[in-house]
Each structure stands twice: as C-alpha cells, then as structure tokens.
Design an enzyme around this catalytic site. Structure first.
Site, short mmCIF file in Angstrom:
data_model
loop_
_atom_site.label_atom_id
_atom_site.label_comp_id
_atom_site.label_asym_id
_atom_site.label_seq_id
_atom_site.Cartn_x
_atom_site.Cartn_y
_atom_site.Cartn_z
N CYS A 173 0.84 -1.20 0.00
CA CYS A 173 0.00 0.00 0.00
C CYS A 173 0.87 1.24 0.00
O CYS A 173 0.55 2.24 -0.64
CB CYS A 173 -0.89 0.03 1.23
SG CYS A 173 -2.18 -1.19 1.13
N CYS A 181 -0.15 -16.49 -17.73
CA CYS A 181 -0.62 -15.82 -16.52
C CYS A 181 -1.42 -14.60 -16.97
O CYS A 181 -1.80 -14.50 -18.14
CB CYS A 181 0.53 -15.44 -15.60
SG CYS A 181 1.61 -14.19 -16.32
#
Ligand SMILES: [Zn+2]
Length: 350
Positions: free
Chosen positions: A155, A307
């Site tokens: 974050c 992916c």
C-alpha cells in the site's frame, strides 16, 4: 484476540473490537507512525508521528474503552516468535501488508488450531476471508505460492484509497466478533472481494487443497521455525533477468491451438483468477509446484506458460530452468490480457 499489523486494516479492527469490549487485544507491529499513514490509519493522529504504532494504537484503544487489556509487541512477527505470541490468543486477525507475514500467520494458526481472520487490499480492491484449517481451507490452500517479489507493490508503494482499509478491516472485526461469540454465518470457505472504485462485491467459494503443505493430508511443514518465509516469497534472491525468456504472441498461440499442434499450455494463475475465466486447453500447475511436477511436462514439445500479464509466466520459465528442465519453454506475451485484446474479445480482463 491478536491483531497483526497496526496500520490501515488494524485501525478499524482495534477500534471496533475495543468498543465491543473484547477482553484482551494484542497488537504486533514494528513500525513508527509516519505522516503518509494518516490518510488511512485513523487510529493514529498527527501528534503520534514518530511514535511506535503499537503505542499510539494502545492509547486510542484505552481512550475508547479503558477496561480492555492491551498487550503490545513492538516487533515484527517472525518464524522464531510467532508460535509463542499466537498461542496466547484465541483468534488472530491478519492485518499485515506483506506475503511472508501472511504465510507465517496462516501456518502458525493452522498448526495451533486458531482461526486466521484475513484481510488484504491493493489500490481500490480488498478481500476478506477466515482461514481456519480445522474447519475449512487455509490461506495456502487458496494461494499455494506467493506472487513474484516486486510484482505486487505494498500500500505504501502502490497507494490505496483511504476508505478501503476501513471497509475491509471493519469486515474483519465483524468476523472476529462472530468467532468470539459463536454463531452467524462466517467466512470460512468463502472469500469476499470488494471493488471500491466500481462499488462491486464478489464472493468466491474456496476449498481445502488435499496437497496443502500445512493443512493437507501429507503435511510437509511441521515446524514454523524451519521454514524460510522471506526466501519462499522471493525477497532474498532476485530471479534471472526477464529478457532471456522466449515469448509467444497470442495470435501465434491461437493458430497453433487451432491447427492441433502438439503443445503444452500451463496456466500458472491463482485459483481465484481461474474462477473468473479458464484458459483454453490449459493444464493448471501453480508456480510453487513446478519444480516438483516437472516430470508431468513432455520435454520434446513446446510448453507455453500463461498468466494474467505475462510476468509470472516468465518467473515460471526461469523456475523450471533453474530446476534443470531442458525442454523448450515459452511465456504467453502479455498474458491473458493480451489474449483478450488480440484473440478472444470475450475473455474477461480483470
Ligand atoms: Zn491449507
């Protein structure tokens, strides 16, 4: 109950559980309050800048409810201290921001038979679950391998809208309260994902993995102290340069599939991603199992890894090469997102 992390998620956990009158709250965190934290970590104020987060959080809890007993640990949770600390508590809430800690909390809780009330978020998205190995899947059942180090910023690096940890941490507090009082429908075996930008909720059912190394039938992790969490999460060694991996364009892969070419496609995405969309003709092998399962690949045919964005597939190729695999390996350039752009417009982009 123990809160691992006194940041964005730890804030509403500590506040609501203190207000609810939870008898003992333990908080572990080794950080100090920084100005940039205050946008989301509202348990701390401007006066607390520079103080240990656990000390500041303790003051706030005492302000809310002086009857709560608060135990603070101004340190990192490590493989050495996790069992000692976690064994003191009935319920653990993982409010951390990094993968080594998430696996460590999960594994210790699984070994000690405690519930791990999990929350995580990134930018505008968050998720909540209760990983309780005695009664359902654990975090490792859901995520057998961590994402490659450096691919998922924290974050602090990637940014997060300040309200999001308030929502996610409050949901964690809700789960903790239900576990303590008993009853209600808890999140064992379910993951709730919240998209704050589009304001959407999703719920995924998750299942126990029989091959899980910590809660499966043949447990391979039996001692927390013996497991190197930093190494497992790729933080101590940088993988090879990406440039050496050969890529295949989505259109080329589509042509080869259509022509019935002999080719092996391996999807290394996470279970929750495959729940959104399966990749055609692909076999599933998580990156963490590649080395062990390389004999399932035919080294005389081309193997293509898939992916979401074509980065984890590069890691997959490098992982197999390092493990001594000599057959031809490719990654799908740009991953399923490029596939959706160039080949199959109906393939979900997420
Ligand atoms: Zn498990």
């Amino acid at each position: 109950m123990l809160i691992v992390g006194a940041g964005g998620l730890g804030t509403p956990l500590a506040q609501y559980l203190a207000a609810a009158g939870v008898g003992t709250i333990g908080i572990i965190d080794n950080d100090e309050v920084e100005e940039s934290n205050l946008q989301r970590q509202v348990i701390h104020g401007t006066r607390d800048i520079g103080r240990p987060k656990v000390a500041s959080a303790k003051d706030s809890i005492k302000q809310i409810n002086p009857l709560v007993k608060v135990e603070t640990y101004n340190m990192r949770l490590t493989a050495e201290n996790a069992e000692n600390i976690i064994s003191e508590y009935d319920v653990v809430a993982d409010a951390s921001d990094n993968y080594p800690t998430r696996y460590l909390v999960n594994d210790t809780c699984a070994l000690l038979g405690k519930p791990d009330v999990f929350g995580a978020m990134y930018q505008f998205e968050g998720q909540v679950s209760v990983y309780y190995a005695e009664h359902g899947p654990c975090f490792r059942c859901m995520y057998p391998a961590p994402p490659p180090a450096g691919l998922v910023p924290s974050c602090a690096m990637g940014g997060v809208v300040g309200v999001l940890p308030g929502v996610i941490g409050t949901l964690q507090a809700n789960e903790v309260i239900k576990l303590i009082v008993g009853g209600g429908k808890n999140l064992i075996g379910r993951v709730v994902a919240f998209d704050a930008w589009n304001l959407k909720w999703r719920e995924l059912k998750i299942h126990k993995n029989d091959n899980c190394p910590i809660c499966g039938k043949n447990r391979t992790i039996t001692e927390i102290e013996d497991f190197d969490y930093e190494d497992f999460c790729g933080l101590t060694q940088q993988k090879e340069e990406e440039s050496e991996v050969e890529g295949i364009e989505p259109k080329e892969l589509k042509r080869r599939i259509d022509e019935g070419d002999k080719i092996t496609i391996i999807d290394v995405r996470e279970p929750h991603e495959r729940a959104i969309a399966k990749f055609p003709e692909a076999k599933v092998i998580p990156i963490g199992q590649l080395e062990r399962r390389q004999k399932e690949l035919d080294d005389t045919v081309d193997t293509v890894f898939v992916c979401k964005e074509g980065k984890r597939s590069i890691l997959a190729v490098n992982t197999l090469r390092e493990a001594g695999y000599t057959g031809p390996l490719y990654n799908l350039k740009g991953g399923t997102n490029a596939w959706a752009r160039e080949v199959d417009k109906d393939f979900p982009v997420y």
